[in-house]
Design a protein around this motif. Structure first.
Motif, PDB file in Angstrom:
ATOM      1  N   LEU A  43       0.957  -1.127   0.002  1.00  0.00           N
ATOM      2  CA  LEU A  43      -0.012  -0.028   0.017  1.00  0.00           C
ATOM      3  C   LEU A  43       0.824   1.303  -0.130  1.00  0.00           C
ATOM      4  CD1 LEU A  43      -2.761  -0.612   2.853  1.00  0.00           C
ATOM      5  CD2 LEU A  43      -3.263  -0.454   0.183  1.00  0.00           C
ATOM      6  N   SER A  44       0.512   2.480  -0.601  1.00  0.00           N
ATOM      7  CA  SER A  44       1.021   3.421  -0.614  1.00  0.00           C
ATOM      8  C   SER A  44       0.087   4.505  -0.047  1.00  0.00           C
ATOM      9  CB  SER A  44       1.655   3.973  -2.027  1.00  0.00           C
ATOM     10  OG  SER A  44       2.735   3.167  -2.253  1.00  0.00           O
ATOM     11  N   ILE A  45       0.418   5.346   0.815  1.00  0.00           N
ATOM     12  CA  ILE A  45      -0.615   5.976   1.719  1.00  0.00           C
ATOM     13  C   ILE A  45       0.120   7.685   1.712  1.00  0.00           C
ATOM     14  CG2 ILE A  45      -2.054   6.734   3.753  1.00  0.00           C
ATOM     15  CD1 ILE A  45      -1.828   3.697   4.328  1.00  0.00           C
ATOM     16  N   HIS A  46      -0.440   8.471   1.338  1.00  0.00           N
ATOM     17  CA  HIS A  46      -0.043   9.769   1.277  1.00  0.00           C
ATOM     18  C   HIS A  46      -0.349  11.007   2.315  1.00  0.00           C
ATOM     19  CE1 HIS A  46       1.139   9.298  -3.134  1.00  0.00           C
ATOM     20  NE2 HIS A  46       0.229   8.580  -3.254  1.00  0.00           N
ATOM     21  N   GLN A  47       0.642  11.935   2.366  1.00  0.00           N
ATOM     22  CA  GLN A  47       0.388  12.901   3.512  1.00  0.00           C
ATOM     23  C   GLN A  47      -0.963  13.533   3.531  1.00  0.00           C
ATOM     24  OE1 GLN A  47       3.364  15.896   3.808  1.00  0.00           O
ATOM     25  NE2 GLN A  47       2.954  16.221   5.751  1.00  0.00           N
ATOM     26  N   GLY A  48      -1.491  13.565   4.607  1.00  0.00           N
ATOM     27  CA  GLY A  48      -2.958  14.264   4.699  1.00  0.00           C
ATOM     28  C   GLY A  48      -4.177  13.436   4.512  1.00  0.00           C
ATOM     29  N   GLU A  49      -3.793  12.100   4.086  1.00  0.00           N
ATOM     30  CA  GLU A  49      -4.859  11.383   3.798  1.00  0.00           C
ATOM     31  C   GLU A  49      -5.651  10.904   4.872  1.00  0.00           C
ATOM     32  OE1 GLU A  49      -5.519   8.483   0.584  1.00  0.00           O
ATOM     33  OE2 GLU A  49      -3.354   8.197   0.565  1.00  0.00           O
ATOM     34  N   PHE A  50      -7.029  10.665   4.706  1.00  0.00           N
ATOM     35  CA  PHE A  50      -7.705   9.878   6.008  1.00  0.00           C
ATOM     36  C   PHE A  50      -8.006   8.555   5.396  1.00  0.00           C
ATOM     37  CE2 PHE A  50     -10.444  11.160   9.678  1.00  0.00           C
ATOM     38  CZ  PHE A  50     -10.975   9.716  10.152  1.00  0.00           C
ATOM     39  N   PHE A  51      -7.188   7.618   5.641  1.00  0.00           N
ATOM     40  CA  PHE A  51      -7.115   6.400   4.780  1.00  0.00           C
ATOM     41  C   PHE A  51      -7.768   5.206   5.799  1.00  0.00           C
ATOM     42  CE2 PHE A  51      -5.270   2.205   3.275  1.00  0.00           C
ATOM     43  CZ  PHE A  51      -5.278   2.380   1.746  1.00  0.00           C
ATOM     44  N   SER A  52      -8.622   4.540   5.413  1.00  0.00           N
ATOM     45  CA  SER A  52      -9.365   3.208   6.298  1.00  0.00           C
ATOM     46  C   SER A  52      -9.029   2.013   5.741  1.00  0.00           C
ATOM     47  CB  SER A  52     -11.043   3.583   6.037  1.00  0.00           C
ATOM     48  OG  SER A  52     -11.432   4.682   6.755  1.00  0.00           O
ATOM     49  N   LEU A  53      -8.803   0.841   6.765  1.00  0.00           N
ATOM     50  CA  LEU A  53      -8.842  -0.382   6.620  1.00  0.00           C
ATOM     51  C   LEU A  53      -9.872  -1.153   6.885  1.00  0.00           C
ATOM     52  CD1 LEU A  53      -5.099  -0.758   7.736  1.00  0.00           C
ATOM     53  CD2 LEU A  53      -5.554  -0.846   5.670  1.00  0.00           C
ATOM     54  N   LEU A  54     -10.637  -1.183   5.755  1.00  0.00           N
ATOM     55  CA  LEU A  54     -12.129  -1.704   6.292  1.00  0.00           C
ATOM     56  C   LEU A  54     -12.071  -3.621   6.014  1.00  0.00           C
ATOM     57  CD1 LEU A  54     -15.102  -1.360   6.502  1.00  0.00           C
ATOM     58  CD2 LEU A  54     -15.253  -0.980   4.135  1.00  0.00           C
ATOM     59  N   GLY A  55     -12.832  -4.058   7.090  1.00  0.00           N
ATOM     60  CA  GLY A  55     -12.905  -5.445   6.714  1.00  0.00           C
ATOM     61  C   GLY A  55     -13.697  -6.138   7.817  1.00  0.00           C
ATOM     62  N   GLY A  56     -14.325  -7.443   7.803  1.00  0.00           N
ATOM     63  CA  GLY A  56     -14.651  -8.102   8.865  1.00  0.00           C
ATOM     64  C   GLY A  56     -13.613  -8.608   9.870  1.00  0.00           C
ATOM     65  N   SER A  57     -14.076  -9.316  11.034  1.00  0.00           N
ATOM     66  CA  SER A  57     -13.350  -9.757  12.074  1.00  0.00           C
ATOM     67  C   SER A  57     -12.305 -10.692  11.373  1.00  0.00           C
ATOM     68  CB  SER A  57     -14.058 -10.638  13.131  1.00  0.00           C
ATOM     69  OG  SER A  57     -14.966  -9.439  13.647  1.00  0.00           O
ATOM     70  N   GLY A  58     -11.108 -10.749  11.613  1.00  0.00           N
ATOM     71  CA  GLY A  58      -9.953 -11.727  11.141  1.00  0.00           C
ATOM     72  C   GLY A  58      -9.712 -11.691   9.953  1.00  0.00           C
ATOM     73  N   CYS A  59      -9.905 -10.277   9.140  1.00  0.00           N
ATOM     74  CA  CYS A  59      -9.358 -10.062   7.878  1.00  0.00           C
ATOM     75  C   CYS A  59      -7.811  -9.607   7.769  1.00  0.00           C
ATOM     76  CB  CYS A  59     -10.366  -9.076   6.980  1.00  0.00           C
ATOM     77  SG  CYS A  59     -10.123  -7.534   7.919  1.00  0.00           S
ATOM     78  N   GLY A  60      -7.191  -9.179   8.956  1.00  0.00           N
ATOM     79  CA  GLY A  60      -5.906  -8.711   8.933  1.00  0.00           C
ATOM     80  C   GLY A  60      -5.720  -7.300   9.037  1.00  0.00           C
ATOM     81  N   LYS A  61      -6.711  -6.408   9.284  1.00  0.00           N
ATOM     82  CA  LYS A  61      -6.681  -4.986   9.232  1.00  0.00           C
ATOM     83  C   LYS A  61      -6.202  -4.552  10.605  1.00  0.00           C
ATOM     84  CE  LYS A  61     -11.411  -4.243  10.991  1.00  0.00           C
ATOM     85  NZ  LYS A  61     -11.822  -5.765  11.028  1.00  0.00           N
ATOM     86  N   THR A  62      -6.372  -5.118  11.780  1.00  0.00           N
ATOM     87  CA  THR A  62      -5.851  -4.840  13.143  1.00  0.00           C
ATOM     88  C   THR A  62      -4.327  -5.204  13.090  1.00  0.00           C
ATOM     89  OG1 THR A  62      -7.754  -4.682  14.093  1.00  0.00           O
ATOM     90  CG2 THR A  62      -6.118  -4.960  15.537  1.00  0.00           C
ATOM     91  N   THR A  63      -4.101  -6.231  12.568  1.00  0.00           N
ATOM     92  CA  THR A  63      -2.655  -6.683  12.509  1.00  0.00           C
ATOM     93  C   THR A  63      -1.645  -5.989  11.689  1.00  0.00           C
ATOM     94  OG1 THR A  63      -3.368  -9.210  12.665  1.00  0.00           O
ATOM     95  CG2 THR A  63      -1.029  -8.847  11.866  1.00  0.00           C
TER      96      THR A  63
END
Length: 385
Positions: A43-63
């Motif tokens: 992933l590439s995330i740019h300065q000033g973004e409000f970026f979301s990692l979205l998914g259900g439980s166990g999808c890896g977003k919190t890791t």
């Protein structure tokens, strides 16, 4: 520099090939024993973004978020923040702060003491702590509550104290782990807009983990939809909603009707799909890349469908196209709109939403009515996976 002076250019830098990403996640994999929690994610995330990692439980977003914070170490790949490789950099040495769902406020400290705690630990001069704490409390509209203790605040106010504490040290990157999960629906919706406004004022890059589709759609510049450790789709809220890349994304983001069928015509300007479960041909006003005869699905959002007792204009009973018939099976009245569940002859249930322009007692369509459901050629999206 005042916090409010850091706001970056809010154009869409991810569309500029020359733009330098602020956060780069390069082929990151995280395994716990034989279980792969995050699988070769880039992933590439740019300065000033409000970026979301979205998914259900166990999808890896919190890791993935915890690896950004330094609480977990990638099994493979690397993470760079502002061009610096974070490999081996402990959490406390990263230009990152993390806001947890629990808020974790100190109950014996006042609001201003909670917010200034990190600065005090860094041995910041008292006068500077006082000024910076006052600045961020004004930003989150809690200046008059500075002397109160957490138990004297509402849930939304405690959430803003936690946010103030997270931004007072001016991190380059703020990570938010389900930050609104403890709030009720009305307060959560209000706080979503407050978070966006605050983020735009301070210009810090926000990365939020959430399972709430509406939350991600409301606040994000872009969304990465995750499934089983992979990025299922990356895009703006509009792109994700209007042009889902797969059945999973279409069904995960909002409500959708998916119709299976067989591709019978594929021209540059249109496609025709024969669908037994709808009892009509599905006509889309753009071409796709799939062989004739291929199994495909057409996704149509409920709000893009029309329900009526009379046949829609141009309806051909012998060869219907984007129009089918069924019986009203259920109606859910939600105040501003109603949801209609229409059962087709094939047994397929179609979901249609319509704004309530009249009172419930005056609705022209009711239970067990025979109705037509139709939609325009531009309303459907063809999915091949």
């Amino acid at each position: 520099m005042a916090v409010s002076e850091q706001k970056p250019d809010k154009l869409e830098p991810w569309r500029d090939p020359a733009a330098r990403p602020y956060v780069r996640i390069e082929r990151v994999t995280k395994k716990f024993g034989d279980f792969t929690a995050v699988d070769d994610v880039s992933l590439s995330i740019h300065q000033g973004e409000f970026f979301s990692l979205l998914g259900g439980s166990g999808c890896g977003k919190t890791t993935l978020l915890r690896m950004l914070a330094g609480f977990e170490t990638p099994t493979e790949g690397k993470i760079l923040i502002d061009g610096v490789d974070m490999s081996g950099v402990p959490p406390y040495a990263r230009p990152v702060n993390m806001m947890f769902q629990s808020y974790a406020l100190f109950p014996h400290m006042s609001v201003e003491q909670n917010v200034g705690f990190g600065l005090k630990q860094d041995r910041t001069p008292k006068a500077e702590i006082r000024d910076r704490v006052a600045e961020v409390l004004d930003l989150v509209q809690l200046g008059r509550f500075a002397k109160r203790r957490p138990h004297q605040l509402s849930g939304g106010q405690r959430q803003r104290v936690a946010l103030a504490r997270s931004i007072v040290k001016r991190p380059k990157l703020l990570l938010l782990d389900e930050p609104l999960g403890a709030l009720d629906k009305k307060l959560r919706e209000q706080t979503q807009f407050e978070l966006v406004n605050i983020q735009e004022k301070i210009g810090i890059t926000f990365i939020i983990v959430t399972h709430d589709q509406e939350e991600a759609m409301t606040m994000s510049s872009r969304i990465a939809v995750m499934d089983s450790g992979l990025i299922a789709q990356l895009g703006t809220p509009t792109e994700i909603y209007e042009y889902p890349a797969s059945k999973f994304v279409a069904e995960f983001i909002g409500s959708v009707n998916t119709f299976s069928g067989r591709l019978v015509e594929d021209e540059p300007g249109y496609v025709t799909i024969a669908s037994e479960e709808t009892g009509c041909d599905l006509y889309i006003d753009h071409g796709i890349s799939a062989p004739e005869g291929a199994q495909v699905w057409v996704a149509v959002r409920p709000e893009k469908m029309t329900i009526s007792k009379e046949p829609p204009a141009g309806y051909d009973a012998e060869s219907p196209r984007n129009a089918t018939r069924g019986t009203v099976h259920e109606i859910a009245y939600l105040g501003d709109m109603s949801i209609y569940l229409i059962r087709l002859a094939s047994g397929k249930t179609v979901r249609v939403t319509a704004p309530n322009l009249t009172r419930m007692t005056e609705l022209p369509i009711t239970w067990q009515d025979e109705v037509y459901v139709s939609w325009q050629p531009y309303a459907g999206v063809v999915l091949t996976q």
